[in-house]
Write an enzyme that holds these catalytic residues in place. Sequence first.
Site, short mmCIF file in Angstrom:
data_model
loop_
_atom_site.label_atom_id
_atom_site.label_comp_id
_atom_site.label_asym_id
_atom_site.label_seq_id
_atom_site.Cartn_x
_atom_site.Cartn_y
_atom_site.Cartn_z
NE ARG A 379 -3.85 -2.65 1.71
CZ ARG A 379 -3.99 -3.61 2.49
NH1 ARG A 379 -3.56 -3.51 3.84
NH2 ARG A 379 -4.99 -4.54 2.14
N GLY A 440 -3.27 -10.71 11.44
CA GLY A 440 -4.31 -10.93 12.47
C GLY A 440 -5.18 -12.10 12.16
CD GLU A 441 -8.03 -11.41 9.54
OE1 GLU A 441 -8.51 -10.93 10.41
OE2 GLU A 441 -7.22 -10.73 8.83
CD1 TRP A 489 -4.47 -5.35 9.85
CD2 TRP A 489 -4.57 -4.09 8.00
NE1 TRP A 489 -5.79 -5.18 9.66
CE2 TRP A 489 -6.07 -4.42 8.78
CE3 TRP A 489 -4.88 -2.97 6.94
CZ2 TRP A 489 -7.39 -4.16 8.13
CZ3 TRP A 489 -6.08 -2.74 6.65
CH2 TRP A 489 -7.33 -3.20 7.02
CG ASN A 507 -8.95 -9.57 13.48
OD1 ASN A 507 -8.63 -9.27 12.37
ND2 ASN A 507 -8.46 -10.83 13.89
CG ASP A 550 -12.23 -9.68 10.27
OD1 ASP A 550 -11.08 -9.60 11.03
OD2 ASP A 550 -12.46 -9.83 9.09
CG ASP A 552 -9.18 -5.87 11.18
OD1 ASP A 552 -8.03 -6.33 11.40
OD2 ASP A 552 -10.07 -6.78 10.89
NE ARG A 577 -13.47 -4.80 8.86
CZ ARG A 577 -12.76 -5.53 8.49
NH1 ARG A 577 -11.46 -5.10 8.65
NH2 ARG A 577 -12.77 -6.68 8.09
CG ASN A 636 -11.87 -2.44 5.56
OD1 ASN A 636 -10.68 -2.40 5.56
ND2 ASN A 636 -12.63 -3.41 6.08
#
Length: 780
Positions: A379, A440-441, A489, A507, A550, A552, A577, A636
């Site tokens: 990004r 995080g996932e 992130w 999250n 979730d 975040d 979010r 988001n």
Amino acid sequence: MARMRLTFLLPLTLLAQEHSPERERNPFANQTAAIAAGKKIYDQTCQACHGGNGRGNSGPALNGTLTRGNLDGEIFLNIRNGLRGTQMPGFPGLKTDQLWQLVTYVRSLNAAPAASGEAVAGNARNGEALFGKHCAACHEINAAGGVTGPELSNAGRHPAAKLREKIVNPAAIVTPPRRGARISTLTVRLRDGRMLRGVRRAEDTFTLHLADDKGQFHILAKTTIANVDEAGVSMMPKAALNAGEIDDVVAYLKAQNGRDLAKTAAARIEGGLTHQRMVHSAREPQNWFSYWGSYDGKHYSALDQINTRNAGALQVQWAAQLPGDAILQSTPVVVDGVMYTAGPPGEVFALDARTGLEIWRYQRKQKTINPYESNRFNRGVAVLGNRVFFGTLDAWVIALDARTGRPLWETQMADTMQGYAITAAPLAIRDKIIVGMGGGEYGVRGFLDAYDAASGKRLWRFHTTAGPGEFGNDTWSGDSWARGGAATWLTGSYDAESDTVYWTTGNPGPDMNNRIRQGDNLFSCSVVALDPNTGKRKWHYQFTPNDSHDWDSNEDVILFDREYEGRPRKLMIHGDRNGFLYLLDRTNGTFLKAWPLVKQTWNAGFDEKGRPMWAPNSQATPEGQVVFPSLGGATNWQSPSYDAETNTFFVVTNEAGQRYFIDEQKYEPGKAYWGGRAQGIDVPAIPAIKAFDATSGQLKWRFPISAGSLAAGVLATKGGVLFAGTREGNLLALDSKTGALLWKMQTGGTIASSPMSYAVDGKQFVAISAGGVLYSLALP
């Protein structure tokens, strides 16, 4: 071979590597018969583009430095598969042995007979001192020296006789140039009377890039040039050295066998973008110094050449093709007419911000690939001094020389096989680079790091899941903190006055199953205020305690000063979010107010300290529970924007709900660890662009769009225009006061990034990525 680009990066490997096709060894390496067989294949297949003996034609020369793959296996794959985004096709019809023979021949084009292990007279230590005095103004070795002339970190591959000849006779050719190329010096007379002397770095029909004899880089529009004289000689002067001193310099050059990142990390590189300029970025609206444009996260442009009266005349000025295996998500940085941007993962570009002409390109292949890797994006980058910083999907932090794109250091942040990755743009503060992590996932333990900008040494780490003995550990049941996620992130914001960095977190893990991590789970779904010098926490505010959706909180935090309830306050606004727009006192984290961005069903209100109160039946369950907003959130990571003149907060929202389930799942390192799932419901989503008063929360206007997005954001400008991207590929210009549509353009690609603005020579541009293309627009 049509325009085959067989070029390589210098070796960056610092750790033992796992086996991969790129690291296959050539079974025919250095074999005379294989070279002959490879030449025959080359003459039949490749010569038309790459020229006889690899000296180049319509395609690049192959007898010099390569930039698209250092290893034999990489060259093998480049020939077999081709190179995306170029005219270099793949040749899958060639047999494996033929491909290796071709690799062997290409390698032979770059071979220097008798160069390896060659005994030379002279004292290398004396030669280093002489090089510094006579040569380093133009040539660098391991980032020490000038950048006008060729880099000499790998000079040892050349025979001593060739090196000596070049010193004695600067017109001598060490590496033959591509066919049609000339070794020459340009003398450029500008229309304003100035004279420049230097070497050509790049050129197209309208622009000339020149590195002058003082080491300065010039981007010249040809309309400003009165005359160019080209002398067919090297700019390198004849060295005033005696025979013994020449032997010493040759001995020093023969000792240079490749770029050494241990030495480049220690090199002093002066000049470039300073911290103070970034602190006072409002004084330079023509630049876009960081991911958000400014430290305060406003993602706002004070340029007004493009305004509500003329926005309808916008036209594309240039487009840069940056193709990869995923769409672009980067927001570029612009410093003094040079745009630095991330392309596909592992690739960074420096472009002429006025024309899009490439200045340099860096490409790094992942050292390790987690087979369960997701989010194949980058990004953005950060710039500080003459260094460019970015992160990789295999969790390395990289520093490049902003002038050349050559690597300076790389530091491994974490193990990607555990699920760690870096997708966010770093944040440069003073002499430090602050970098967040993703994963995080995957059940990782979240953290935020700071690195020394010059050396890459890690200076501090703040863990976002509180371990034993740390504040907040009692908000995690058992050892759930160790797999607690709370990734960092998205790029944070910085308040120079209080010397505070603000960073949001993601999250908790597993995402949905909050029953195995009972408690608030600090510091997940939070904003933390840290001392950038030490990483110590000053305060925190948690938006969603014990989240199971979730949600975040990795969304922008915007810092602004405004009167609130009758007195001046230092404020922070954040669209989360979880469906709310928050207003906090940024000096201490005090909750002031929150308003719904969209329909939400989980929050029954806030207590006197600003803690949300969970509504009944609003957590994930094994049977499934419908909750608003959806997993993608009310908004988001796409950029919001804040206009201080009108006190307006602009944001893209998506009103939707989902059914959230808890599933039993065993944690496995490096694999996704969701602990549940979310399913759609039979209620249409309602996406929109919205404008809110930033202190009252009043909705000023709403512009409906057809599809929600996690990534396509907005940009407010002083000209009263709000630029917005939409997922279906439309770039919009809206009146920021009313939301009325002023102009639109279909880019032809999915937009998963946010617009930004800059100016060159007084002309304002707006840039955005769509699909694999970076567009820059301006008035005619």
